[in-house]
Design a protein around this motif. Structure first.
Motif, PDB file in Angstrom:
ATOM      1  N   VAL A  56      -9.870 -10.265   8.781  1.00 49.06           N
ATOM      2  CA  VAL A  56      -8.882 -10.025   7.723  1.00 49.06           C
ATOM      3  C   VAL A  56      -7.997 -11.252   7.529  1.00 49.06           C
ATOM      4  O   VAL A  56      -7.673 -11.640   6.405  1.00 49.06           O
ATOM      5  N   SER A  57      -7.623 -11.905   8.620  1.00 54.83           N
ATOM      6  CA  SER A  57      -6.789 -13.115   8.545  1.00 54.83           C
ATOM      7  C   SER A  57      -7.522 -14.211   7.776  1.00 54.83           C
ATOM      8  O   SER A  57      -6.965 -14.845   6.875  1.00 54.83           O
ATOM      9  N   SER A 113      -8.929 -16.240   0.427  1.00 52.45           N
ATOM     10  CA  SER A 113      -8.562 -15.662  -0.863  1.00 52.45           C
ATOM     11  C   SER A 113      -7.348 -16.364  -1.463  1.00 52.45           C
ATOM     12  O   SER A 113      -7.263 -16.575  -2.679  1.00 52.45           O
ATOM     13  N   CYS A 114      -6.408 -16.740  -0.609  1.00 52.61           N
ATOM     14  CA  CYS A 114      -5.197 -17.440  -1.063  1.00 52.61           C
ATOM     15  C   CYS A 114      -5.553 -18.708  -1.833  1.00 52.61           C
ATOM     16  O   CYS A 114      -5.080 -18.928  -2.947  1.00 52.61           O
ATOM     17  N   TYR A 115      -6.400 -19.530  -1.243  1.00 52.78           N
ATOM     18  CA  TYR A 115      -6.791 -20.786  -1.895  1.00 52.78           C
ATOM     19  C   TYR A 115      -7.693 -20.536  -3.102  1.00 52.78           C
ATOM     20  O   TYR A 115      -7.572 -21.201  -4.133  1.00 52.78           O
ATOM     21  N   SER A 116      -8.586 -19.585  -2.998  1.00 54.59           N
ATOM     22  CA  SER A 116      -9.486 -19.280  -4.108  1.00 54.59           C
ATOM     23  C   SER A 116      -8.713 -18.792  -5.330  1.00 54.59           C
ATOM     24  O   SER A 116      -8.981 -19.213  -6.466  1.00 54.59           O
ATOM     25  N   PHE A 158     -14.234 -21.406   4.769  1.00 61.23           N
ATOM     26  CA  PHE A 158     -15.391 -20.551   5.056  1.00 61.23           C
ATOM     27  C   PHE A 158     -16.342 -21.241   6.033  1.00 61.23           C
ATOM     28  O   PHE A 158     -16.839 -20.624   6.983  1.00 61.23           O
ATOM     29  N   ARG A 159     -16.574 -22.556   5.826  1.00 57.95           N
ATOM     30  CA  ARG A 159     -17.426 -23.322   6.754  1.00 57.95           C
ATOM     31  C   ARG A 159     -16.804 -23.351   8.160  1.00 57.95           C
ATOM     32  O   ARG A 159     -17.499 -23.198   9.165  1.00 57.95           O
ATOM     33  N   PHE A 211     -16.589  -9.068   1.481  1.00 58.13           N
ATOM     34  CA  PHE A 211     -15.355  -9.513   0.840  1.00 58.13           C
ATOM     35  C   PHE A 211     -15.165 -11.018   0.999  1.00 58.13           C
ATOM     36  O   PHE A 211     -14.642 -11.682   0.104  1.00 58.13           O
ATOM     37  N   THR A 212     -15.580 -11.553   2.110  1.00 56.45           N
ATOM     38  CA  THR A 212     -15.521 -13.010   2.314  1.00 56.45           C
ATOM     39  C   THR A 212     -16.370 -13.711   1.261  1.00 56.45           C
ATOM     40  O   THR A 212     -15.911 -14.642   0.593  1.00 56.45           O
ATOM     41  N   ILE A 213     -17.617 -13.254   1.134  1.00 56.35           N
ATOM     42  CA  ILE A 213     -18.537 -13.921   0.219  1.00 56.35           C
ATOM     43  C   ILE A 213     -18.122 -13.718  -1.226  1.00 56.35           C
ATOM     44  O   ILE A 213     -18.298 -14.602  -2.072  1.00 56.35           O
ATOM     45  N   ALA A 214     -17.537 -12.558  -1.530  1.00 53.97           N
ATOM     46  CA  ALA A 214     -17.057 -12.313  -2.892  1.00 53.97           C
ATOM     47  C   ALA A 214     -15.928 -13.281  -3.245  1.00 53.97           C
ATOM     48  O   ALA A 214     -15.876 -13.823  -4.350  1.00 53.97           O
TER      49      ALA A 214
END
Length: 376
Positions: A24-25, A31-34, A46-47, A59-62
């Protein structure tokens, strides 16, 4: 919380100071940067997350694919797609829907259509995503065919489906089809939905049917910034500047709704088309100093047009040369068009800065109009 309020550095600082981080963290920071247009940073996070051996979810990949959608990184999209296949998420409908959105909005409709066809049982989200992607890429006939097929399968559209349909009608100037879809929205009980209502207003406005737009707008039970912008921009584009400015006043001063970039594009366009120079200057000043909005290229183009149409060519040129961003051919074309109308030469400094192929063609046309256009 920091992400929602745009405090990206504080969000990252909190993340770095956490003694232990779970999925979740990581998802929150990615998500913040995206969400703030920094897809390259979200992809690097992500890497990094993968290097640390943490398993990721749909949710990560989305979030990552949504970031790539905004920047249209097709090559990176294909790499992420390959990772999804290797990880076994290619059968997850939620993940597939995000990939369809990514490919279609980046113009790769063939890949999007292929993925859509491989879904075992496409739901309303899948159909709506495909419709939105086809609309974004200008495949308007295909949008309507997809909607007909969706209805034949007895899949009920939602508000976002109708949003895509009305956007298609607005883009293709299909007023009659738009009226037909309006009737269907009523049938499905979605006319009062604010998303659908705003899309209907926008559709009627862009089709030049301002009376229809105005009547519907006035009876909307709820209005958001999109519906207000649809009316303001519609009045501006259809030459009803006073109506646009009066509506802007009602929206801001009476209803207390905070304007955004699109709102100011609408009111500045209204001032441009009607020669309201002082009002245009006042609105541009409010844009920067009152509402703290960073002017976009569209706002600067409107201001150049306002000044140029009024014959204030030196002011328009000074604005162009002092821009914090590089003037594009639309801005220069606006100034040169005014120079042609007023029989004025373009200064040597401007011509030197004006280097695109489209610009040279415009200068050639100006020369045919008996202007002396010499390049240094």
């Amino acid at each position: 919380m920091y992400s929602e309020t745009g405090e990206i550095e504080n969000a990252h600082m909190c993340f770095d100071e956490m003694p232990e981080r779970d999925l979740v963290s990581w998802n929150s920071l990615i998500s913040c940067y995206s969400n703030h247009g920094m897809s390259d940073v979200s992809l690097e996070l992500f890497r990094r997350m993968r290097r640390e051996g943490l398993a990721w979810d749909e949710f990560t990949i989305a979030t990552v694919t949504n970031g790539l959608t905004s920047t249209c990184h097709i090559s990176l999209a294909e790499q992420v797609h390959s990772l999804i296949i290797r990880s076994g998420f290619c059968f997850d409908r939620f993940t597939v829907n995000t990939l369809i959105c990514l490919y279609s909005k980046c113009g790769n409709v063939e890949s999007a259509t292929q993925m859509f066809s491989e879904i075992h049982e496409a739901d309303v989200v899948s159909w709506t995503t495909m419709i939105a992607g086809l609309n974004h890429s200008g495949y308007w006939n295909e949008v309507m065919c997809a909607f007909n097929q969706m209805r034949s399968l007895e899949i009920h559209p939602n508000s976002f489906t109708f949003g895509g349909l009305f956007s298609t009608c607005a883009s293709s100037n299909s007023f009659e089809k738009g009226k037909e879809y309006h009737g269907l929205a009523i049938k499905y009980g979605l006319e009062s939905d604010v998303v659908v209502g705003s899309a209907i207003v926008d559709m009627y406005s862009k089709c030049g049917e301002m009376q229809h737009a105005k009547e519907f707008f006035q009876r909307m039970p709820e209005r958001d910034i999109v519906s207000w912008n649809g009316m303001i921009c519609g009045f501006a584009q259809n030459g009803e500047a006073v109506e646009a400015l009066n509506l802007f006043h009602e929206m801001v001063q009476i209803q207390g709704i905070f304007p955004n970039n699109v709102t100011f594009t609408g009111v500045l366009t209204a001032c441009s088309h009607s020669g309201f120079v002082q009002k245009g200057r006042q609105l541009f000043n409010d844009l920067v100093h009152v509402y703290k909005i960073r002017p976009s290229a569209e706002h600067y183009t409107c201001m150049v047009d306002i000044l140029a149409r009024a014959g204030l060519l030196e002011d328009a040129e000074t604005l162009l040369l002092d821009l914090p961003l590089k003037p594009d051919s639309v801005m220069w074309g606006t100034l040169l068009g005014a120079c042609r109308r007023y029989g004025e030469l373009v200064t040597a400094e401007s011509r030197k800065a004006f280097g695109s192929g489209r610009a040279r063609e415009f200068l050639r046309v100006c020369a045919l109009g008996q202007f002396v256009c010499q390049w240094e």
